[in-house]
Design an enzyme around this catalytic site. Structure first.
Site, PDB file in Angstrom:
ATOM      1  N   LEU A   1       0.631  -1.315   0.090  1.00  0.00           N
ATOM      2  CA  LEU A   1      -0.075  -0.066  -0.044  1.00  0.00           C
ATOM      3  C   LEU A   1       0.800   1.244  -0.065  1.00  0.00           C
ATOM      4  O   LEU A   1       2.036   1.138   0.514  1.00  0.00           O
ATOM      5  CB  LEU A   1      -0.989  -0.079   1.216  1.00  0.00           C
TER       6      LEU A   1
ATOM      7  N   GLU B   1     -10.777   0.464   7.085  1.00  0.00           N
ATOM      8  CA  GLU B   1     -10.693  -0.549   7.713  1.00  0.00           C
ATOM      9  C   GLU B   1      -9.324  -0.222   8.977  1.00  0.00           C
ATOM     10  O   GLU B   1      -8.703   0.571   8.472  1.00  0.00           O
ATOM     11  CB  GLU B   1     -10.009  -1.703   6.941  1.00  0.00           C
TER      12      GLU B   1
ATOM     13  N   LYS C   1      -5.449  -1.270  10.070  1.00  0.00           N
ATOM     14  CA  LYS C   1      -4.420  -1.780   9.276  1.00  0.00           C
ATOM     15  C   LYS C   1      -3.499  -2.598  10.556  1.00  0.00           C
ATOM     16  O   LYS C   1      -3.010  -2.232  11.324  1.00  0.00           O
ATOM     17  CB  LYS C   1      -3.392  -1.079   9.007  1.00  0.00           C
TER      18      LYS C   1
ATOM     19  N   ASP D   1      -1.208  -4.734  12.438  1.00  0.00           N
ATOM     20  CA  ASP D   1       0.241  -5.011  12.445  1.00  0.00           C
ATOM     21  C   ASP D   1       0.605  -6.565  12.619  1.00  0.00           C
ATOM     22  O   ASP D   1       0.835  -7.080  13.843  1.00  0.00           O
ATOM     23  CB  ASP D   1       0.862  -4.366  13.353  1.00  0.00           C
TER      24      ASP D   1
ATOM     25  N   TYR E   1      -9.063  -9.616   4.501  1.00  0.00           N
ATOM     26  CA  TYR E   1      -9.703  -8.254   4.031  1.00  0.00           C
ATOM     27  C   TYR E   1      -9.265  -8.001   2.273  1.00  0.00           C
ATOM     28  O   TYR E   1      -9.857  -7.217   1.588  1.00  0.00           O
ATOM     29  CB  TYR E   1      -8.688  -7.010   4.393  1.00  0.00           C
TER      30      TYR E   1
ATOM     31  N   LYS F   1      -1.061   6.032   8.036  1.00  0.00           N
ATOM     32  CA  LYS F   1      -0.083   5.510   9.113  1.00  0.00           C
ATOM     33  C   LYS F   1      -0.267   6.513  10.395  1.00  0.00           C
ATOM     34  O   LYS F   1      -0.641   7.693  10.270  1.00  0.00           O
ATOM     35  CB  LYS F   1       1.279   5.585   8.549  1.00  0.00           C
TER      36      LYS F   1
ATOM     37  N   CYS G   1      22.372 -14.451  43.343  1.00  0.00           N
ATOM     38  CA  CYS G   1      21.027 -13.908  43.150  1.00  0.00           C
ATOM     39  C   CYS G   1      20.907 -12.929  43.970  1.00  0.00           C
ATOM     40  O   CYS G   1      21.276 -12.884  45.269  1.00  0.00           O
ATOM     41  CB  CYS G   1      20.134 -15.049  43.726  1.00  0.00           C
TER      42      CYS G   1
ATOM     43  N   CYS H   1      18.460 -13.643  47.187  1.00  0.00           N
ATOM     44  CA  CYS H   1      19.115 -14.478  48.266  1.00  0.00           C
ATOM     45  C   CYS H   1      20.380 -14.836  48.436  1.00  0.00           C
ATOM     46  O   CYS H   1      20.869 -15.456  49.229  1.00  0.00           O
ATOM     47  CB  CYS H   1      18.299 -15.850  48.224  1.00  0.00           C
TER      48      CYS H   1
ATOM     49  N   CYS I   1      17.937 -18.481  39.404  1.00  0.00           N
ATOM     50  CA  CYS I   1      18.332 -18.665  40.899  1.00  0.00           C
ATOM     51  C   CYS I   1      17.493 -20.056  41.151  1.00  0.00           C
ATOM     52  O   CYS I   1      16.411 -20.029  40.921  1.00  0.00           O
ATOM     53  CB  CYS I   1      17.716 -17.510  41.832  1.00  0.00           C
TER      54      CYS I   1
ATOM     55  N   CYS J   1      14.260 -18.941  48.030  1.00  0.00           N
ATOM     56  CA  CYS J   1      14.605 -17.459  47.726  1.00  0.00           C
ATOM     57  C   CYS J   1      13.387 -16.524  47.699  1.00  0.00           C
ATOM     58  O   CYS J   1      12.511 -16.929  47.217  1.00  0.00           O
ATOM     59  CB  CYS J   1      15.043 -17.641  46.274  1.00  0.00           C
TER      60      CYS J   1
END
Ligand code: IVH
Length: 675
Positions: free
Chosen positions: A84, A117, A119, A121, A228, A316, A415, A418, A433, A438
């Site tokens: 388009l 309509e 568009k 994605d 469409y 857009k 970690c 902990c 971890c 933890c």
């Protein structure tokens, strides 16, 4: 600009666009936004229109997309899948209207009817239905040659294998496959838990899910579709685009009901404005609207030019991006122990909210972006999705941002919650971890347990959970049910009334549905959909806990890996004790099977599928049988009520004949489904 400079810039733009095409279409890993891509393409188009002698047949302005990946079978589209032209704002939408009218010899102020309509994605697909049966599905590829993805598309629930009566002998239909924002979020959570790569946005997730060599993976991904366009609407005898859309819907193809007939371009501009406002409240991502001339005879007169029809334009939306600075990168520990880096940002207003955090997913993503503390970054908020860092302005990197960021280094190999050991399981990009006690994991686990889709404890928010865990009052979800009124009332900022409310809320969760209970447990790979399938298949917690691997695998949509994860969970002594304790404090999960129509030919019957089915996937066939009150089994026994045998059926068919069990072919099966 003189011709030599123009030529140099043209070559530069072409090679850049080709690289971005490859990143977008083949690797599903775009580096720039659609808006940025469009900008490059438009610059090239402008230069080429100034110097038409420099146009080459292989210029990105003359071709659509990139070559399909090698691994899929290539198929030629019956008619090319077009692209388009873009209109970047209201003015350009009005210019489109003027262009169309000029070409049609209409007055500037004439009324021309458009259909507006959304568009979507996602990624475009082309389906071929012959005699109403789905014969072939392909991705767009370069517009002429696409990739054959029939087996994958068959796993998409909303795409019918069989059209409703009255479909033409040949239907070539085009649409968009996409992932809803909520499904995308759930998929990313699952990927994250499994230590797998997460997707940057729903479009990438949809593309990555559809373009899978193994259709089972596609089947496990929640894809949707809207259609469409058809290859040749004139041949099918339609007068308008809207008439065609209604007919597609009548044939049972999903079409987006969010569309509008606009009798004048003003109404189309209103639609554009309204959608800019509404886009964040839609369940899926859109990147604009599409405005199409409604009258097909006029469409024919307008025709197409190089890659796009003259009768349509994509309006857009302005990109919802902003620049900000990374103040720090935190490492957080999730319910499953996965360490997730989160960028702390200088607060910035984007897409209608103030953003101060952006997820960085994992070390791979950090490396890909090369994001460092102190960097200026471009962030993007797509709908309700967690904000993402799109790119780093490396040219504006401050001198002190010398070191690239490493999660391991940041947490000194331990970690952060902990201080326990962290590991990187083989085949995973995530660090984890592995300490079951933890505190961060315990807190996140309880937050998950209490959440809406799980046990849903009203009024018990994250902060309160953190408090009771940090005070040592709660070590597992079951402890929540053991706290007394005094315990709750003793917490910070907690009046007796609120404490009583929490107790009441906890009491109210005791009678709950089995699927929610299963979600709450946080079994690996078991989200809402799988939990429901398990509940439907086994009806009770006892039956499910006792199910063998084999029985688990026989449940619709559950493969060996998920079956094993479920078995492992129930076999784990700690988890087994947790469940027993939850039952002991009064949680009573139950399940009522969906009432299948009593007169269904499948009600209460065990059905065995063998051989191939042409009109639908096995999964779809199973789902339809279960919906109609039947059970699907993998082997024929005296208990089998019906065998559906397609071409290639072998021992199961012979067994059925030996046991004198009713055998039907696909046509008969379809008739039974229709009854
Ligand atoms: S019509 C001949 N309608 O946008 C007209 N396209 O840049 C062809 N898309 O490849 C497209 N929603 O993937 C049309 N409602 C819609 C659409 C739509 C999304 C995508 C499609 C197409 C791309 C064009």
């Amino acid at each position: 600009m003189d011709q030599t400079t123009a030529e140099r810039r043209i070559n530069q733009l072409r090679s850049e666009l080709r690289r971005h095409n490859r990143l977008y279409y083949e690797d599903n890993a775009p580096e720039i936004t659609d808006a940025e891509y469009d900008e490059l393409l438009r610059e090239l188009q402008k230069l080429e229109s100034r110097y038409p002698e420099l146009i080459t047949a292989d210029s990105p302005t003359q071709t659509v997309g990139a070559k399909p990946a090698e691994k899929f079978q290539k198929v030629a589209h019956f008619a090319p899948l077009l692209s388009l032209q873009n209109a970047m704002n209201e003015e350009e939408i009005r210019e489109f209207d003027q262009r169309v009218k000029r070409q049609l010899g209409l007055a500037e102020d004439a009324h021309l009817e458009y259909v507006c309509e959304l568009k979507l994605d996602g990624l475009s697909v082309n389906l071929i239905y012959r005699d109403g049966r789905l014969e072939r599905a392909a991705t767009r590829g370069d517009g002429n040659i696409g990739e054959e993805v029939t087996r994958n598309v068959r796993t998409i629930r909303s795409i019918p294998a069989l059209l409703a009566a009255g479909a033409p002998p040949l239907l070539d239909v085009r649409g968009e496959v996409f992932m809803n924002k909520a499904d995308f979020q759930a998929l990313n959570n699952r990927q994250q838990e499994d230590g797998q790569k997460t997707f940057a946005n729903p479009r990438n997730a949809a593309a990555g899910s559809l373009r899978q060599l193994d259709p089972h993976i596609t089947a496990s991904r929640p894809l949707s579709a809207f259609f469409y366009a058809v290859g040749d609407p004139h041949a099918l005898g339609f007068a308008t685009h809207e008439e065609m859309m209604r007919q597609l819907a009548a044939w049972k193809l999903p079409v987006n009901p969010q569309r509008e007939i606009c009798r004048h371009i003003d109404a189309a501009v209103d639609f554009y404005r309204a959608m800019i406002e509404k886009r964040h409240h839609l369940p899926y991502d859109i990147d604009g609207i599409v405005i199409k001339v409604n009258d097909l005879a006029l469409q024919k007169r307008l025709g197409t030019v190089s890659r796009s029809p003259r009768w349509a334009v994509a309006g857009k939306f302005p990109a919802e991006q902003a620049e900000t600075t990374v103040l720090d990168i935190d490492v957080q520990v999730g319910r499953t122990g996965v360490l997730t880096p989160v960028a702390k940002l200088e607060p910035v207003f984007v897409g209608g909210v103030t953003v101060q955090n952006a997820t960085l997913h994992n070390q791979d993503e950090i490396d890909r972006l090369d994001v460092r503390v102190g960097d200026v970054v471009v962030i993007q908020r797509a709908g309700d999705v967690i904000p993402e860092i799109v790119s780093v302005k490396t040219d504006r990197r401050p001198a002190h941002a010398t070191a690239s960021f490493s999660i391991r280094r940041k947490v000194h190999g331990h970690c952060p919650s902990c201080a326990g050991e962290i590991v990187q399981p083989e085949g995973e990009v995530a660090l984890r971890c592995i300490n079951p006690k933890c505190p961060a994991k315990v807190i996140e686990g309880i937050i998950h347990f209490a959440a809406k889709g799980a046990v849903n404890i009203d009024g018990l928010g994250d902060k309160l959970i953190r408090q009771v865990v940090e005070k040592g009052l709660v070590k597992s979800p079951v402890d929540l049910y053991r706290l007394t009124l005094d315990d709750w009332a003793g917490l910070e900022r907690m009046a007796e009334k609120s404490a009583q409310n929490i107790l009441d809320a906890l009491a109210a969760t005791k009678q709950l549905k089995l699927d929610r209970f299963l979600v709450a447990l946080g079994i690996r790979h078991v989200g809402e959909v799988t939990a429901r399938a398990l509940a439907e298949a086994f009806s009770s917690l006892e039956a499910l806990r006792g199910a063998s691997l084999d029985e688990l695998s026989r449940v619709e949509d559950i493969g060996p890996i998920v079956a094993q994860a479920i078995r492992d969970y129930f076999d784990d002594l700690d988890y087994a004790r947790l469940i027993d304790e939850l039952l002991a404090v009064g949680l009573a999960p139950t399940w009522e099977k969906k009432n299948a129509p009593a007169d269904s030919p499948f009600a209460g019957k065990t059905v065995v599928l063998t051989g191939e089915l042409a009109s639908m996937s096995r999964d779809e066939a199973k789902a339809r049988i279960v919906e109609l009150g039947g059970k699907v089994s993998g082997s024929v026994s005296k208990k089998t009520g019906l065998v559906v045998a397609g071409p290639g059926a072998g021992s199961k068919l012979r067994e059925a004949q030996k046991l004198n069990i009713r055998v039907v072919d696909e046509d008969e099966f379809l008739k039974l489904l229709e009854q």
